[in-house]
Design a protein around this motif. Structure first.
Motif, short mmCIF file in Angstrom:
data_model
loop_
_atom_site.label_atom_id
_atom_site.label_comp_id
_atom_site.label_asym_id
_atom_site.label_seq_id
_atom_site.Cartn_x
_atom_site.Cartn_y
_atom_site.Cartn_z
N ALA B 155 0.83 -1.21 0.00
CA ALA B 155 0.00 0.00 0.00
C ALA B 155 0.86 1.26 0.00
O ALA B 155 0.53 2.25 -0.64
N ASP B 156 1.98 1.21 0.71
CA ASP B 156 2.90 2.35 0.75
C ASP B 156 3.52 2.58 -0.63
O ASP B 156 3.57 3.72 -1.12
N GLY B 163 -9.08 8.74 0.66
CA GLY B 163 -10.10 8.97 -0.36
C GLY B 163 -9.93 8.16 -1.62
O GLY B 163 -10.81 8.16 -2.49
N MET B 164 -8.82 7.45 -1.75
CA MET B 164 -8.56 6.71 -2.99
C MET B 164 -9.41 5.45 -3.14
O MET B 164 -9.90 4.90 -2.17
N THR B 165 -9.53 5.01 -4.40
CA THR B 165 -10.07 3.69 -4.71
C THR B 165 -8.88 2.75 -4.96
O THR B 165 -8.06 3.02 -5.83
N VAL B 166 -8.82 1.69 -4.17
CA VAL B 166 -7.67 0.78 -4.21
C VAL B 166 -8.12 -0.61 -4.62
O VAL B 166 -9.12 -1.10 -4.11
N ALA B 182 -4.54 -0.54 3.38
CA ALA B 182 -5.23 0.49 2.59
C ALA B 182 -6.31 1.17 3.44
O ALA B 182 -6.48 2.40 3.38
N LYS B 183 -7.00 0.38 4.23
CA LYS B 183 -8.03 0.94 5.11
C LYS B 183 -7.41 1.92 6.12
O LYS B 183 -7.89 3.03 6.32
N TYR B 206 -11.65 -6.65 7.14
CA TYR B 206 -10.47 -5.78 7.18
C TYR B 206 -10.69 -4.44 6.47
O TYR B 206 -9.81 -3.59 6.46
N GLY B 207 -11.83 -4.29 5.81
CA GLY B 207 -12.10 -2.97 5.23
C GLY B 207 -12.45 -2.96 3.76
O GLY B 207 -12.71 -1.89 3.20
#
Lengths: 338, 338
Positions: B155-156, B163-166, B182-183, B206-207
């Motif tokens: 994620a880093d 606010g992103m879509t991942v 990411a969450k 987990y999100g």
């Protein structure tokens, strides 16, 4: 009107073609103040890209608007404008994210090595100046259209920051503009890889602090020697061959980003090798439109002089000689007076 | 002592080996509180990586220091510590840039599927807690050693921001930790690509906000359908195959970064295709040490529960069954009690 047409490898002619007209309500027609030859024009000229039909050449441009389509709202006849080689609507999601060169409506410009050119998506593509610029600024404004914007993107994609050590692979016009961009972004040390004296001199003038003349493994060793065996914090890849790409990857320290803007020809990257190098890659056709207002401002306020990259200036009627000079590396980049 | 030794594909044994001792003054010996099996352990177990000699397995660990070498200054016997699968001195230029997994003195840990393990470069590798952690936190602290740190790095490296879509490619333990990361980094929408019900459920816990069950082109179409045909702002590639890598590239919008942490096996990237996709790539072995203090704090304050990724818990004597369960995908990840 007369314009530049490539009929086949090595066969470039300045000949009569139909004058451009408004085809879509979002088009504009501009009268070019000057135009030029791009390193990428040499791919078809050299036969490295196929030429199946006569091709109207030229995608770098600046000049005065002479006509606009009925839907054009923000530019008008009489204005001096600069646009990108990739047209953009400046409103789609990709444009909003700053990647205008992947605009949903993108077209690649062509036919700009002429007196007049049609620019699609005029509102989203063209940036106008407040007044008519001084004549001596025309080459630098023309450079903003592609070569400066592309070098700038290389530095942006490589995430050049204040104080960094930056390596630039490639001493063509784009590489030299990469040096200029890295300097503007605050790089402390800029290592230009170049074997040509005149290009080395221009690199130093644009802000390079060191020159590495070797290529391949020896070139990488040169970068390592200059960085205490660490590697560069950011690398700008401005060529597009397998050798230059590997040189960039090996010259970068772990964690560094490589901004690559030379269109890759025959480049294959081994996933595991890239993984363990722990270097990042970001490239693609430069979203010049994102940078244009800033770059034009730097030129208009005379903070930068990218126009010096044109070391050959010819009347457009001599365009064939302009191609030859660049092909034979007698010129870095040819400006064509229209 | 008894430890896990791989003798050949499918042949993992819990058998007598010499106890680890201090070999270098910078070493520490720890008594493991728990250990586990990594997805990457399956490469040699399945014969996909060669096994030329009996191999001491295990590189994920947490536990109590029992002995330190004469040069060790910052950790001492009695302290509870977590370390990374890649050892680091935490002082070299690469460590200072946050890329500890490319430390000039890096070694990859081994032999941690046992009661005791030797940790090289103890000062730079180990992070101690202020006090002995509660027993129920051990699985989550163990996860920080590799699988959580690796998902976090994905994620880093993909530069996930608020606010992103991942999109997350891969529903193994690392992919699930990528969802968690990411969450934590503020992603608004997290699309997990998963075909397995139990993994989908954990991803949602987990999100993850959306699940795409398809793979390949259909999977990419699923991501595009969920993002208004734009693509994801960031993609986490947590598998390492050619198919998963292309899926990640095609699921990303122009300008997006792909954080790839699955060790690539047989992956070849076409330079020109990558160029025109205008997506960025950053990967490599995760610099877990950079993230460890923060991740351990999140666990100790019970803000995250990465330990739930262990859906099978066995006494270490049954380690062979642990490998079998993961190989047959009956378990996401096996925790071994020592």
């Amino acid at each position: 009107m007369l314009a530049t047409v490539l009929h086949g490898p090595g066969d470039v002619r300045y000949e009569d073609v139909a004058e451009p007209t408004i085809l879509h309500p979002t088009d504009a027609i501009i009268k070019l103040s000057a135009t030029c030859i791009c390193g990428s024009d040499l791919w078809p000229y050299r036969g490295a890209s196929p030429v199946t039909a006569p091709q109207h050449m030229g995608h770098e441009y600046c000049g005065v608007v002479v006509e606009v389509g009925s839907a054009v709202k923000t530019v008008k006849p009489g204005q001096f404008v600069v646009g990108s080689f990739a047209t953009s609507d400046n409103t789609c999601p990709h444009c909003q994210h700053g990647f205008h060169s992947s605009c949903e409506q993108r077209e690649f410009m062509s036919g700009a090595q002429a007196s007049y050119a049609r620019v699609p998506l005029a509102d989203g593509t063209l940036v106008a100046t407040a007044e008519m610029p001084a004549d001596d600024l025309i080459p630098s404004l023309l450079a903003a259209s592609d070569v400066l914007g592309t070098g700038w993107y290389a530095a942006d994609a490589a995430r050049v920051q204040k104080g960094m050590t930056v390596a630039v692979v490639g001493d063509g016009a784009v590489g030299l503009m990469g040096v200029l961009a890295a300097k503007q972004m605050g790089a402390e040390r800029i290592i230009a890889m170049s074997r040509h004296k005149s290009r080395q001199e221009l690199a130093l003038e644009y802000g390079a602090t060191d020159i590495v003349t070797e290529r391949g493994d020896a070139g990488v060793a040169g970068i390592k020697a200059l960085t205490g065996n660490i590697g560069a914090d950011a690398v700008l890849e401005c060529v597009g061959t397998q050798e230059s790409m590997l040189q960039a990857i090996h010259a970068a320290r772990p964690g560094a980003m490589i901004g690559y803007v030379g269109v890759p020809h025959g480049v294959q990257l081994d996933g595991q090798q890239l993984f363990f190098s722990q270097t990042g890659m970001m490239g693609g056709p430069a979203p010049v439109r994102r940078f244009l207002p800033h770059l034009m401002d730097l030129v208009l306020t005379r903070q930068i002089n990218p126009g010096k990259v044109f070391d050959l200036e010819l009347p457009i009627a001599d365009v064939a000689e302009g191609y030859r000079a660049m092909d034979e590396r007698r010129a870095i980049k040819t400006l064509l007076r229209v």
